[in-house]
Scaffold this motif. Structure first.
Motif, short mmCIF file in Angstrom:
data_model
loop_
_atom_site.label_atom_id
_atom_site.label_comp_id
_atom_site.label_asym_id
_atom_site.label_seq_id
_atom_site.Cartn_x
_atom_site.Cartn_y
_atom_site.Cartn_z
N ILE A 348 -5.78 6.12 16.65
CA ILE A 348 -5.86 5.66 15.26
C ILE A 348 -4.80 6.40 14.46
O ILE A 348 -4.82 7.63 14.37
CB ILE A 348 -7.25 5.92 14.65
CG1 ILE A 348 -8.32 5.11 15.39
CG2 ILE A 348 -7.27 5.56 13.17
CD1 ILE A 348 -9.72 5.32 14.87
N ASP A 349 -3.87 5.67 13.90
CA ASP A 349 -2.79 6.27 13.12
C ASP A 349 -2.91 5.96 11.63
O ASP A 349 -2.65 6.81 10.77
CB ASP A 349 -1.42 5.79 13.62
CG ASP A 349 -1.13 6.26 15.04
OD1 ASP A 349 -1.53 7.40 15.37
OD2 ASP A 349 -0.55 5.49 15.81
N ASP A 350 -3.31 4.72 11.32
CA ASP A 350 -3.27 4.27 9.93
C ASP A 350 -4.56 4.60 9.19
O ASP A 350 -5.60 4.87 9.78
CB ASP A 350 -3.02 2.76 9.87
CG ASP A 350 -1.68 2.38 10.47
OD1 ASP A 350 -0.76 3.21 10.39
OD2 ASP A 350 -1.57 1.27 11.01
N LEU A 351 -4.49 4.51 7.87
CA LEU A 351 -5.65 4.68 7.02
C LEU A 351 -6.59 3.50 7.22
O LEU A 351 -6.17 2.34 7.24
CB LEU A 351 -5.22 4.75 5.55
CG LEU A 351 -6.32 4.63 4.50
CD1 LEU A 351 -7.27 5.80 4.59
CD2 LEU A 351 -5.71 4.55 3.10
N ASN A 352 -7.87 3.81 7.39
CA ASN A 352 -8.86 2.75 7.50
C ASN A 352 -9.39 2.43 6.11
O ASN A 352 -10.28 3.10 5.59
CB ASN A 352 -10.01 3.21 8.43
CG ASN A 352 -10.96 2.08 8.75
OD1 ASN A 352 -11.82 1.75 7.96
ND2 ASN A 352 -10.79 1.48 9.92
N HIS A 353 -8.80 1.42 5.47
CA HIS A 353 -9.15 1.11 4.09
C HIS A 353 -10.60 0.69 3.94
O HIS A 353 -11.22 0.90 2.89
CB HIS A 353 -8.21 0.03 3.54
CG HIS A 353 -6.79 0.48 3.42
ND1 HIS A 353 -5.88 0.33 4.45
CD2 HIS A 353 -6.13 1.10 2.40
CE1 HIS A 353 -4.72 0.83 4.06
NE2 HIS A 353 -4.84 1.30 2.83
N LYS A 354 -11.16 0.08 4.97
CA LYS A 354 -12.56 -0.34 4.91
C LYS A 354 -13.48 0.86 4.69
O LYS A 354 -14.47 0.78 3.96
CB LYS A 354 -12.93 -1.07 6.21
CG LYS A 354 -14.32 -1.66 6.21
CD LYS A 354 -14.55 -2.55 7.42
CE LYS A 354 -14.53 -1.75 8.71
NZ LYS A 354 -14.93 -2.58 9.89
#
Length: 420
Positions: A348-354
């Motif tokens: 997991i690299d990106d921001l989890n906006h959820k």
């Protein structure tokens, strides 16, 4: 005796081209991308499970993401390799059982030449009632508990003894247990599964049936047997017996006359569901708290929390717009809110906006004083936690702090607990 060959791949990772060909992988079994570097299509596994080759006795085992290093698996002896395969297939089966009571039907994601559900339903019938017997009545002259007066009058002789009319001998009604095709199919299912899958799945031990073997007549005429079962079902009235026949039909539909010469497979195309259910159980048993930016787990059974998946509508104008965190727990006494999400990812690299949406909307709804957010991913090594996202203060108000943790949870421990 020659050791059985086990080829190993991992869900989400590259599959060597020779294994794609050897085990006849196709369709949903993989995804592929063209590699400019290799100048060819590169295939990636898209399932967890096993395939038994139709060419020889070798096995292809696709492990879950981050369950174990492949080289470590290959260095284990065959007995330990079988134990690991059995653990994974057992986890798939348990997730199917759980999903029968929810709106998430995981059994639709599990395909192959073996039906977990029908096999276990047949085993449950056998454990409860034994082999199916067709009970027929017959009559026998002589005394007994169940005298048939109608048969006695019609079949016996009349005598006057001491001025009294006597009809002798009495005729008693007996029950005759007759085996039939249903019984034969039950024996076939139990013995066939033991022989074909005993090393790879948890099977019901039925040593008393071994002497019957695997009836070759059933293998040679599967379609005809299924047709007979359909006909028998029309003459049966008890629901439990109808269900038994339904499960025999489902099981036999996965079998054909060349079953030992073609690939045998158990494939789960959505092991994410298994991971989610396993994590939920592990959290409820072993999760202690969040301390020093670490999710703390105890080896002991704690049962401090009751995490569950929830579904909550957030839009007045659209009922379908819902928030569904995987693992949710709110402590009303301390006003502490725990919002964890399982992520069956390689990385997991990106921001989890959820997760940010969960934080603010559920935090406001519960009027929580403290909110703990975490993404939980499978990991081969010891369980560890790191800060995945730490929101800058200028994006918040009233001295708010928002951190989303990334918990790398040891896969082996989670699955072991899940299948106990």
């Amino acid at each position: 005796m020659q050791q059985q060959k086990i080829d190993i791949i991992q869900d989400g990772e590259e599959i060597p081209q020779n294994l794609v060909t050897k085990y006849g992988l196709s369709g949903r079994d993989f995804t592929y991308f063209y590699s400019d570097k290799k100048e060819k299509n590169v295939y990636y596994s898209n399932f967890v499970g096993l395939i038994r080759s139709g060419q020889d006795d070798s096995i292809l085992f696709s492990m879950p993401k981050h369950y174990m290093n492949k080289d470590k698996f290959l260095n284990l002896d065959l007995t330990h390799q079988y134990q690991i395969i059995k653990s994974i297939t057992k986890s798939i089966n348990k997730a199917i059982d759980i999903s029968q009571f929810t709106r998430y039907k995981h059994n639709t994601d599990v395909v192959g030449t073996f039906s977990f559900e029908s096999y276990h339903q047949i085993c449950n019938y056998y454990q409860t009632y034994g082999l199916y017997r067709n009970l027929g009545n017959y009559y026998k002259k002589g005394s007994g508990r169940h005298i048939s007066w109608k048969k006695t009058i019609s079949l016996s002789n009349e005598y006057f003894i001491d001025g009294k009319l006597m009809i002798i001998p009495f005729v008693t009604k007996k029950k005759l247990k007759l085996t039939n095709i249903i019984t034969d199919c039950m024996i076939f299912v139990l013995n066939y599964t033991q022989a074909m899958y005993g090393n790879f799945i948890e099977v019901y031990p039925a040593p008393e049936l071994i002497e019957y073997g695997i009836n070759p007549k059933i293998l040679e005429n599967v379609d005809g047997i299924i047709e007979q079962l359909f006909q028998i079902k029309t003459r049966i009235f008890k629901d439990k017996e109808k269900q038994l026949i339904d499960n025999l039909i489902i099981f036999l539909k996965r079998v054909n006359s060349k079953s030992k010469k073609v690939s045998q497979a158990i494939k789960d195309y959505n092991y994410e569901h298994v991971w989610e259910k396993a994590v939920e159980e592990y959290l409820n048993i072993h999760f202690d708290d969040v301390k020093d930016e670490q999710l703390i787990f105890s080896k002991k059974v704690l049962n401090k929390y009751h995490f569950k998946k929830i579904s909550s509508n957030y839009d007045k104008n659209n009922e379908k717009r819902r928030l569904e965190p995987d693992h949710y727990y709110f402590n009303k006494k301390s006003k502490s809110l725990y919002i964890f999400d399982s992520k069956y990812y390689i990385k997991i690299d990106d921001l989890n906006h959820k997760q940010l949406v969960y934080h603010f909307l559920f935090g406001n709804k519960e009027q929580a004083k403290k909110i703990y957010d975490a993404l939980i991913v499978p990991y081969e090594g010891p369980t560890m936690t790191e800060v995945h996202v730490n929101i800058l203060s200028e994006f918040l108000k009233d001295n708010q702090k928002v951190k989303i943790y990334l918990c790398k949870l040891n896969s082996n421990s989670v699955i072991k607990e899940f299948i106990k």
